[in-house]
Design a protein around this motif. Structure first.
Motif, PDB file in Angstrom:
ATOM      1  N   PHE A 329      18.429  38.406  39.376  1.00  0.00           N
ATOM      2  CA  PHE A 329      18.923  40.214  39.451  1.00  0.00           C
ATOM      3  C   PHE A 329      19.999  39.897  40.383  1.00  0.00           C
ATOM      4  O   PHE A 329      21.058  40.456  39.648  1.00  0.00           O
ATOM      5  CB  PHE A 329      17.381  40.601  39.978  1.00  0.00           C
ATOM      6  CG  PHE A 329      17.965  41.636  41.197  1.00  0.00           C
ATOM      7  CD1 PHE A 329      18.508  43.210  40.332  1.00  0.00           C
ATOM      8  CD2 PHE A 329      18.099  41.933  42.243  1.00  0.00           C
ATOM      9  CE1 PHE A 329      18.345  44.294  41.121  1.00  0.00           C
ATOM     10  CE2 PHE A 329      18.366  42.869  42.666  1.00  0.00           C
ATOM     11  CZ  PHE A 329      18.461  44.144  42.372  1.00  0.00           C
ATOM     12  N   GLN A 330      19.897  39.645  41.324  1.00  0.00           N
ATOM     13  CA  GLN A 330      21.284  39.370  42.815  1.00  0.00           C
ATOM     14  C   GLN A 330      22.029  39.364  42.193  1.00  0.00           C
ATOM     15  O   GLN A 330      23.326  39.669  42.019  1.00  0.00           O
ATOM     16  CB  GLN A 330      20.739  38.685  43.776  1.00  0.00           C
ATOM     17  CG  GLN A 330      21.622  39.231  44.932  1.00  0.00           C
ATOM     18  CD  GLN A 330      22.097  40.799  45.183  1.00  0.00           C
ATOM     19  OE1 GLN A 330      21.292  41.543  45.553  1.00  0.00           O
ATOM     20  NE2 GLN A 330      22.995  41.456  44.495  1.00  0.00           N
ATOM     21  N   SER A 331      22.523  38.039  41.324  1.00  0.00           N
ATOM     22  CA  SER A 331      23.749  37.535  40.583  1.00  0.00           C
ATOM     23  C   SER A 331      23.984  38.586  39.091  1.00  0.00           C
ATOM     24  O   SER A 331      25.160  38.220  38.967  1.00  0.00           O
ATOM     25  CB  SER A 331      22.847  36.455  39.899  1.00  0.00           C
ATOM     26  OG  SER A 331      22.450  36.095  38.866  1.00  0.00           O
ATOM     27  N   VAL A 332      23.368  39.120  38.614  1.00  0.00           N
ATOM     28  CA  VAL A 332      23.535  40.138  37.269  1.00  0.00           C
ATOM     29  C   VAL A 332      24.038  40.921  38.531  1.00  0.00           C
ATOM     30  O   VAL A 332      24.951  41.763  37.966  1.00  0.00           O
ATOM     31  CB  VAL A 332      22.325  40.560  37.042  1.00  0.00           C
ATOM     32  CG1 VAL A 332      22.718  41.890  35.880  1.00  0.00           C
ATOM     33  CG2 VAL A 332      21.946  39.251  35.725  1.00  0.00           C
ATOM     34  N   VAL A 333      23.369  41.462  39.386  1.00  0.00           N
ATOM     35  CA  VAL A 333      24.433  43.121  40.703  1.00  0.00           C
ATOM     36  C   VAL A 333      25.742  42.074  40.411  1.00  0.00           C
ATOM     37  O   VAL A 333      26.838  43.899  40.777  1.00  0.00           O
ATOM     38  CB  VAL A 333      23.110  43.671  41.629  1.00  0.00           C
ATOM     39  CG1 VAL A 333      24.015  44.586  42.244  1.00  0.00           C
ATOM     40  CG2 VAL A 333      21.894  43.671  40.989  1.00  0.00           C
ATOM     41  N   ASN A 334      25.374  40.941  41.215  1.00  0.00           N
ATOM     42  CA  ASN A 334      27.059  41.203  41.589  1.00  0.00           C
ATOM     43  C   ASN A 334      27.842  40.571  40.524  1.00  0.00           C
ATOM     44  O   ASN A 334      28.865  40.875  40.406  1.00  0.00           O
ATOM     45  CB  ASN A 334      26.707  38.803  42.410  1.00  0.00           C
ATOM     46  CG  ASN A 334      26.439  39.705  43.450  1.00  0.00           C
ATOM     47  OD1 ASN A 334      25.780  40.153  43.786  1.00  0.00           O
ATOM     48  ND2 ASN A 334      25.723  38.286  44.164  1.00  0.00           N
ATOM     49  N   GLY A 339      31.630  42.531  39.442  1.00  0.00           N
ATOM     50  CA  GLY A 339      32.515  41.454  38.219  1.00  0.00           C
ATOM     51  C   GLY A 339      33.058  40.473  39.606  1.00  0.00           C
ATOM     52  O   GLY A 339      34.057  40.529  39.468  1.00  0.00           O
ATOM     53  N   LYS A 340      31.977  40.530  40.057  1.00  0.00           N
ATOM     54  CA  LYS A 340      32.579  38.688  41.271  1.00  0.00           C
ATOM     55  C   LYS A 340      32.778  37.073  39.712  1.00  0.00           C
ATOM     56  O   LYS A 340      32.258  37.882  38.845  1.00  0.00           O
ATOM     57  CB  LYS A 340      31.305  38.636  42.205  1.00  0.00           C
ATOM     58  CG  LYS A 340      31.330  39.885  43.096  1.00  0.00           C
ATOM     59  CD  LYS A 340      30.424  39.749  44.830  1.00  0.00           C
ATOM     60  CE  LYS A 340      30.314  40.654  45.247  1.00  0.00           C
ATOM     61  NZ  LYS A 340      29.804  40.341  46.251  1.00  0.00           N
ATOM     62  N   ASN A 341      32.817  36.529  40.708  1.00  0.00           N
ATOM     63  CA  ASN A 341      32.859  35.203  40.019  1.00  0.00           C
ATOM     64  C   ASN A 341      32.005  34.806  40.031  1.00  0.00           C
ATOM     65  O   ASN A 341      31.031  34.426  40.264  1.00  0.00           O
ATOM     66  CB  ASN A 341      33.797  34.362  40.876  1.00  0.00           C
ATOM     67  CG  ASN A 341      33.949  32.903  40.263  1.00  0.00           C
ATOM     68  OD1 ASN A 341      33.786  32.642  39.241  1.00  0.00           O
ATOM     69  ND2 ASN A 341      34.532  31.873  41.452  1.00  0.00           N
ATOM     70  N   PHE A 342      31.203  34.151  37.956  1.00  0.00           N
ATOM     71  CA  PHE A 342      30.737  34.071  37.277  1.00  0.00           C
ATOM     72  C   PHE A 342      29.859  31.876  37.798  1.00  0.00           C
ATOM     73  O   PHE A 342      29.088  31.956  38.437  1.00  0.00           O
ATOM     74  CB  PHE A 342      30.587  33.429  35.729  1.00  0.00           C
ATOM     75  CG  PHE A 342      30.360  34.795  35.006  1.00  0.00           C
ATOM     76  CD1 PHE A 342      28.765  35.820  35.369  1.00  0.00           C
ATOM     77  CD2 PHE A 342      31.062  35.313  34.139  1.00  0.00           C
ATOM     78  CE1 PHE A 342      29.134  36.209  34.859  1.00  0.00           C
ATOM     79  CE2 PHE A 342      31.096  36.368  33.474  1.00  0.00           C
ATOM     80  CZ  PHE A 342      29.773  37.284  34.001  1.00  0.00           C
ATOM     81  N   ASP A 343      31.091  31.526  38.592  1.00  0.00           N
ATOM     82  CA  ASP A 343      31.784  30.265  38.280  1.00  0.00           C
ATOM     83  C   ASP A 343      31.303  29.524  40.551  1.00  0.00           C
ATOM     84  O   ASP A 343      31.390  28.990  40.535  1.00  0.00           O
ATOM     85  CB  ASP A 343      32.364  29.894  38.040  1.00  0.00           C
ATOM     86  CG  ASP A 343      32.244  28.146  37.803  1.00  0.00           C
ATOM     87  OD1 ASP A 343      31.445  27.640  37.582  1.00  0.00           O
ATOM     88  OD2 ASP A 343      33.265  27.293  38.048  1.00  0.00           O
ATOM     89  N   ASN A 344      31.193  31.024  40.427  1.00  0.00           N
ATOM     90  CA  ASN A 344      31.109  30.769  42.667  1.00  0.00           C
ATOM     91  C   ASN A 344      30.254  30.584  43.233  1.00  0.00           C
ATOM     92  O   ASN A 344      29.209  30.715  42.997  1.00  0.00           O
ATOM     93  CB  ASN A 344      31.104  31.806  43.030  1.00  0.00           C
ATOM     94  CG  ASN A 344      31.628  31.936  44.613  1.00  0.00           C
ATOM     95  OD1 ASN A 344      31.811  30.638  45.265  1.00  0.00           O
ATOM     96  ND2 ASN A 344      32.450  32.311  45.587  1.00  0.00           N
ATOM     97  N   PRO A 555      37.590  43.456  27.001  1.00  0.00           N
ATOM     98  CA  PRO A 555      36.897  42.996  28.705  1.00  0.00           C
ATOM     99  C   PRO A 555      34.974  43.250  28.389  1.00  0.00           C
ATOM    100  O   PRO A 555      34.796  44.464  27.705  1.00  0.00           O
ATOM    101  CB  PRO A 555      37.841  43.743  28.424  1.00  0.00           C
ATOM    102  CG  PRO A 555      38.738  43.538  27.687  1.00  0.00           C
ATOM    103  CD  PRO A 555      38.502  43.406  26.509  1.00  0.00           C
ATOM    104  N   GLN A 556      35.115  43.601  29.407  1.00  0.00           N
ATOM    105  CA  GLN A 556      32.838  44.442  29.882  1.00  0.00           C
ATOM    106  C   GLN A 556      32.116  44.045  28.689  1.00  0.00           C
ATOM    107  O   GLN A 556      31.860  45.012  28.244  1.00  0.00           O
ATOM    108  CB  GLN A 556      33.272  45.463  29.957  1.00  0.00           C
ATOM    109  CG  GLN A 556      33.932  45.790  31.334  1.00  0.00           C
ATOM    110  CD  GLN A 556      33.363  45.446  32.760  1.00  0.00           C
ATOM    111  OE1 GLN A 556      32.797  44.662  32.896  1.00  0.00           O
ATOM    112  NE2 GLN A 556      34.626  44.429  33.596  1.00  0.00           N
TER     113      GLN A 556
END
Length: 669
Positions: A329-334, A339-344, A555-556
């Protein structure tokens, strides 16, 4: 999680005597065989009953306890009139989105009045139901004042859902009862029930739960000292009160038996299908496991924590069927909201969370996914009102592994009622009613509109899940991870639908993202195959001769591809190879890949390397790849992190003559 006065109301836990343990296990042996303990493949609509629909105004709370309006934060702490009849009335609305199950808020009779504040004001908090007054009586505000008729109304709701092909998940509260104890430790005591009455509701719980020796009586949990996790910290969470709610002592066999039997009775009577366990984090996993075995239905618990390893302690053979997936859930929000880094991999991101799916073992598809809920800010507020992001995030949880849950009203494209983020536990402006009313109860706005784009999107996503079993039950495997493009496959690996596979790709940026990604070696999709977008028959891509596919996402947005026509490559010309790289220690965020002198291994280009490898026995890694038979190859292992930094294996290149019958090759880093 919920609050006592301001809304926080959760749950906590304990352990069991050998005598009670034996009685619970005996019951489980008689029950579990008759049930299917799984929610895999379901699609769930979460309902906070009081905030849904008022189907029977006669059961509404009276006086101070009730408000129609939602004009300020205080309004959201009172009852608003939703009930089980209202859910029954709106079954066609729910079914229209294609849901296979609903999850409703707790059904037991709640404590109407919270404790007085410093000024003597009483705070009604019964609407959410997490502060139980009588665990064995059906909620009078959702049913009727008559206990028998109220119970029948709940069963009517379950029966009507079953007639419409939907399961019912009951929210259960085994950790605590309402806030009845005063003081801490040896000074704890009950208020005099006859001196603490309001509208006929006693503060003391109903017998047998009015036994002070059934509770831990150690005061509130100190969450400020929760991290890093340790056994002694977990023990304090398990045996202290949650937000002032009285913590049941599960080392007391009588207390445990009474609570378990109370919960079981709701399932025996109504035939409900599963349970969501409130505040499982505050209970020992073994006790939550005992509860699931005792009631004989699949359960998933609440552990408000972002660490997969910690959450996984409540999943599996000594825990529950699944858990609410707070880390994902938190990764989805981030990643989708901000729009944070999927790969971070140094933060909570899609890649960092999915890389730890092995903690859940065979229960990974039982993890319950969500983008918001009754305790979190509405996703649309996190996403600054961008409906594109909302639809993208919803598509993601409907296509990734797990059981998707959507909180009521998300389909109406509305964020928090005040338009702003709520700090801490979100339990006011995010819990708006599906009908906005004035002080007299006149309807100002109705949020049961079936024409919104998101209502239609959810209906479409549920149709896709119904059509493609790979989206419900398939194994998930990463295909591509970069800062703003993430892709994975969902494949059925066994059974009559073996080989069904979909490729799902997501873009969380404002620019079109493209990637030339390799088809997984586990895939049945062959070079030359044509894949088609499930949402656009004119959008097709062809798998190249070296097993790659070029996918471009606006995009998005997102794309989901399925097989249209199979390739014609002669698979007998290839060998499925498994390379084991032993003793390949990595730093956080690094993964192991293979690169070599043929196109299947990227022609020495690290960007086209095969991987990442799987690591079920760290530090040994496995990388699988199809290689052409009777070919001499050279190769090396590399370490690569999310930023693209590459560390090459030292020494000379490995050499191998690929031949039929030799499917494994091992070497040390």
């Amino acid at each position: 999680m919920k609050k006592r006065r301001l809304g926080l109301i959760l749950a906590s836990s304990i352990v069991v005597s050998s005598l009670l343990q034996n009685s619970l296990c005996t019951h489980a042996q008689n029950t579990v065989a008759e049930t299917v303990k799984s929610l895999e493949g379901e699609s769930v609509y979460q309902i906070m009953v009081d905030r849904f629909y008022d189907g029977d105004p006669s059961n509404n709370a009276k006086g101070e306890a009730f408000r129609y309006t939602e004009n300020n934060q205080d309004d959201f702490r009172y009852m608003h009139g939703g009930d089980w009849q209202g859910v029954i009335d709106k079954i066609p609305y729910i079914k229209g989105m294609g849901y296979t199950a609903i999850w409703i808020s707790p059904v037991a009779d709640p404590q109407l009045w919270g404790m007085p504040d410093a000024n003597g004001k009483q705070w009604p908090t019964a609407y959410h139901g997490y502060n139980v007054y009588d665990p064995n009586r059906a909620n009078r505000y959702f049913g009727t004042d008559d206990p028998i008729q109220s119970k029948k109304k709940l069963k009517e709701l379950v029966d009507e859902c079953h007639k419409n092909g939907m399961k019912v998940i009951l929210d259960v509260v085994p950790n605590h009862v309402g806030d009845y104890l005063q003081g801490q430790g040896t000074n704890a005591h009950y208020l005099n029930a006859f001196l603490s009455m309001k509208n006929g509701t006693q503060l003391q719980p109903v017998a047998p739960f009015n036994n002070i020796n059934w509770y831990n009586n150690k005061g509130d949990i100190d969450f400020s000292n929760e991290h890093p996790h340790s056994d002694w910290k977990s023990a304090k969470i398990e045996n202290h009160d949650l937000g002032g709610l009285d913590d049941l002592n599960y080392d007391n066999a009588s207390a445990k038996q009474a609570m378990f039997q109370s919960i079981k009775s709701w399932f025996d009577y109504t035939g409900a299908d599963a349970a969501r366990v409130d505040a499982a984090k505050c209970m020992r996993p073994s006790d939550v496991h005992d509860l699931e075995e005792y009631i004989g239905v699949p359960t998933f618990g609440e552990n408000f924590d972002m660490c997969p390893e910690y959450v996984s302690k409540w999943v599996g053979s000594n825990g529950e069927t699944g858990m609410l997936d707070f880390p994902l859930f938190q990764s989805v929000v981030n990643d989708f909201g901000y729009g944070k880094n999927f790969d971070n991999t140094s933060e909570i991101s899609l890649k960092s969370i999915f890389d730890k799916d092995y903690y859940y073992g065979n229960n990974v598809n039982e993890m319950v996914t969500f983008i918001d809920n009754h305790d979190r800010n509405r996703f649309l507020t996190e996403a600054s009102g961008d409906v594109r992001k909302l639809k993208n995030a919803l598509t993601f949880i409907y296509s990734c592994r797990g059981v998707p849950v959507v909180f009521q009203g998300t389909e109406q494209e509305r964020g928090n009622a005040n338009g702003s983020l709520i700090n801490g536990i979100a339990d006011t402006y995010n819990r708006w009613s599906m009908q906005t009313k004035d002080k007299q109860g006149n309807i100002l706005h109705d949020y049961f509109n079936t024409d919104t784009g998101t209502y239609q999107t959810i209906a479409h996503l549920n149709k896709l899940r119904s059509k493609y079993s790979a989206l419900r039950n398939g194994t998930q495997r990463e295909m591509w991870s970069s800062p703003h493009l993430y892709a994975f496959s969902r494949r059925i690996d066994s059974g009559k639908e073996k080989g069904q596979e979909l490729i799902c790709a997501f873009n969380n940026s404002e620019q079109t993202q493209s990637a030339n990604m390799q088809i997984r070696t586990e895939s049945s999709i062959l070079p030359g195959a044509t894949l088609v977008n499930v949402d656009d028959p004119s959008d097709t891509v062809v798998v190249t001769s070296d097993g790659r596919v070029n996918i471009s996402v606006l995009p998005q947005n997102n794309k989901i591809y399925t097989l249209k026509t199979q390739g014609e490559v002669n698979v007998s010309n290839f060998v499925d190879m498994t390379f084991t790289v032993r003793n390949a220690t990595t730093t956080w965020g690094e993964n192991i890949y293979l690169v070599g002198n043929c196109k299947e291994l990227g022609n020495w280009n690290p960007d086209l390397a095969v991987g990442p490898g799987s690591c079920t026995n760290y530090p040994n890694w496995e990388v699988k790849v199809k290689l052409p038979k009777n070919k001499d190859i050279e190769f090396k292992a590399i370490k690569k992190d999310g930023s693209g930094h590459v560390v090459w294996e030292s020494g000379s290149n490995h050499t191998l003559h690929v031949k039929q019958g030799q499917n494994n090759y091992s070497f040390d880093w």
